[in-house]
Design an enzyme around this catalytic site. Structure first.
Site, PDB file in Angstrom:
ATOM      1  N   ASN A   1       0.870  -1.176   0.000  1.00  0.00           N
ATOM      2  CA  ASN A   1       0.000   0.000   0.000  1.00  0.00           C
ATOM      3  C   ASN A   1       0.909   1.228   0.000  1.00  0.00           C
ATOM      4  OD1 ASN A   1      -1.804   2.021   0.553  1.00  0.00           O
ATOM      5  ND2 ASN A   1      -2.582   1.133   2.458  1.00  0.00           N
TER       6      ASN A   1
ATOM      7  N   ARG B   1      -2.347  -2.111  -3.651  1.00  0.00           N
ATOM      8  CA  ARG B   1      -3.495  -1.203  -3.530  1.00  0.00           C
ATOM      9  C   ARG B   1      -3.276  -0.047  -4.502  1.00  0.00           C
ATOM     10  NH1 ARG B   1      -5.439   2.148   1.836  1.00  0.00           N
ATOM     11  NH2 ARG B   1      -7.280   3.042   0.852  1.00  0.00           N
TER      12      ARG B   1
ATOM     13  N   HIS C   1     -12.003   4.269  -0.625  1.00  0.00           N
ATOM     14  CA  HIS C   1     -12.099   3.358   0.524  1.00  0.00           C
ATOM     15  C   HIS C   1     -12.873   2.090   0.147  1.00  0.00           C
ATOM     16  CE1 HIS C   1     -11.876   6.988   3.508  1.00  0.00           C
ATOM     17  NE2 HIS C   1     -10.681   6.428   3.417  1.00  0.00           N
TER      18      HIS C   1
ATOM     19  N   ARG D   1      -9.879  17.757   5.412  1.00  0.00           N
ATOM     20  CA  ARG D   1     -10.589  18.090   4.164  1.00  0.00           C
ATOM     21  C   ARG D   1     -11.955  18.682   4.478  1.00  0.00           C
ATOM     22  NH1 ARG D   1      -9.695  12.223   2.208  1.00  0.00           N
ATOM     23  NH2 ARG D   1      -7.495  12.242   1.636  1.00  0.00           N
TER      24      ARG D   1
ATOM     25  N   PHE E   1      -9.018  13.156  16.506  1.00  0.00           N
ATOM     26  CA  PHE E   1     -10.231  13.261  17.310  1.00  0.00           C
ATOM     27  C   PHE E   1      -9.969  13.120  18.812  1.00  0.00           C
ATOM     28  CE2 PHE E   1     -14.076  13.388  14.514  1.00  0.00           C
ATOM     29  CZ  PHE E   1     -13.372  13.729  13.372  1.00  0.00           C
TER      30      PHE E   1
ATOM     31  N   GLU F   1      -8.399  -3.893   5.190  1.00  0.00           N
ATOM     32  CA  GLU F   1      -8.226  -3.643   3.760  1.00  0.00           C
ATOM     33  C   GLU F   1      -7.155  -4.565   3.162  1.00  0.00           C
ATOM     34  OE1 GLU F   1      -8.836   0.848   3.010  1.00  0.00           O
ATOM     35  OE2 GLU F   1      -8.210   0.698   5.081  1.00  0.00           O
TER      36      GLU F   1
END
Ligand code: ADP
Length: 394
Positions: A7, A90, A179, A238, A281, A382
């Site tokens: 990835n 990926r 995603h 974003r 967060f 993933e």
């Protein structure tokens, strides 16, 4: 068979070596700061973690270091690269050329190169890594798994923008979504958990970048990210959805050119820009707890946008059976899950605060107190999707 999953980001390369006999991770790690001073590789096998601090001028050098680590006598995971049966890459963008995983060939690489303008930050690194792997691991079969592919089942009314049709036919301007491997994995796990295939699921992948997908009977019918990952939710840095007129207005007011303005909307906006505190967060929750009003506002805005998309996607599917939380925030941030679910009871989603508070980490957890809509936390994987798809291709 062991499959190496790669990835690659613009200055990073994450990897996992997965034994497909039992789908276990044999080794994993990441190269950071590729082509930047202070490059390093962190390599983990079992409990052992090795850090190699060495300058990596490009992705080829990074990959060579990864293979050295994987085959190292002391902290390696395999005796030689011959034990690696295949490589799964990926890749950010498939455009409309691929609807699923494809083998790496001269032709598929050329198509990816053609599509570079659709993902100018990620595609060059993705392709560089594919080429480096081909060079170093000559003859090894390789798959390309696209972030956009799971969303290729969206109907046209969902993926078209309200701009002149020529923009689509001439320049491929449309919603693609990202995603995809995560939405595919968690919606698949949710269907297994529910024991049914005919279910309407909203998957919420909430991390640094965040997106939602509406998955009906296993197929994606809509998603919040768009032509690029900038569309949709308010994210770490974003802006998500904004009125396009804001762009020209900000340029006029600030004197920034278009590249600077897009950088402003992608890297300096989102909860970071609103709070002025952080894109993380955990930092925001701490600041909000200490009375920082802008940090509290950023958290409120994030939750509100997720709620709006859940409502919109329930409408898009004509109903809702299940909401899935995943990604760094979705899997770990209990307070954010509570904020998002607070006010969604009208959908038939009865959120159990206690179950949420005590939800175990790293496994599927159900957050329901009855109700017709299941609320699940499902850790995403993933890399496993990439390895499975590569194996299926072979
Ligand atoms: P990426 O999109 O880069 O893959 P992740 O899915 O790993 O990111 O999500 C990273 C984000 O998850 C962090 O920025 C942080 O905001 C959030 N996060 C991770 N752990 C926690 C936690 N325990 N509590 C709250 N937020 C968390």
């Amino acid at each position: 068979m062991k499959i190496l999953v790669i990835n690659a980001g613009s200055s990073s390369l994450k990897y996992q070596l997965i034994d497909m006999e039992n789908e276990s991770v044999v080794a994993k790690g990441a190269c950071e700061r590729i082509a930047i001073e202070g490059s390093k590789l962190e390599h983990k096998v079992g409990d052992k973690c090795v850090v190699v601090e060495q300058y990596m001028p490009d992705h080829t050098a990074a990959l060579q270091l990864v293979l050295n680590a994987l085959t190292d006598k002391e902290h390696g995971a395999v005796k030689s690269v011959d034990e690696i049966g295949a490589v799964g890459h990926r890749i950010l963008h498939s455009a409309e050329d691929f609807k699923g995983t494809v083998l790496v060939t001269d032709e598929t690489i050329a198509i990816c190169e053609k599509n570079t303008p659709l993902g100018p930050l990620h595609m060059p690194a993705n392709i560089a890594c594919v080429k480096a792997c081909r060079e170093i691991l000559k003859g090894k079969p390789m798959g390309m798994v696209f972030d956009t592919a799971f969303h290729s089942t969206m109907p046209k009314k969902a993926y078209m923008y309200g701009v002149p049709y020529d923009a689509y036919t001439n320049w491929q301007v449309r919603k693609y979504g990202f995603h995809g491997t995560s939405h595919k994995y968690v919606s698949g796990e949710a269907r297994k958990y529910l024991g049914r295939d005919d279910v309407k699921i909203v998957t919420c992948h909430l991390g640094n970048g965040s997106s939602l997908a509406a998955v009906k009977d296993g197929l994606c019918v809509d998603t919040s990210m768009g032509f690029t990952p900038s569309e949709g939710l308010v994210m770490g840095t974003r802006s998500g959805d904004i009125d396009p007129a804001v762009i020209e207005y900000i340029m006029d007011k600030s004197g920034m050119d278009i590249h600077q303005t897009l950088n402003y909307l992608n890297k300096k906006s989102g909860v970071l820009g609103i709070s002025g505190v952080s894109s993380d967060f955990r930092d925001l929750a701490k600041a909000a707890g200490e009375g920082n009003e802008r940090a509290a506002l950023a958290l409120d805005m994030f939750a509100y946008r997720v709620q709006k998309y859940i409502g919109a996607f329930a409408a898009a599917m004509g109903g809702l059976d299940c909401i899935v939380f995943t990604g760094g925030i979705g899997e770990n941030d209990k307070k954010m899950r509570e904020r998002i679910m607070n006010g969604l009871d009208f959908l038939g989603a009865n959120f159990d605060k206690e179950k949420n508070e005590n939800a175990p980490r790293g496994t599927i957890a159900e957050l329901n107190d009855g109700g017709k809509v299941k609320i699940l936390v499902i850790p995403t994987n993933e890399e496993l999707v990439i390895a499975r798809e590569t194996l299926a291709l072979l």
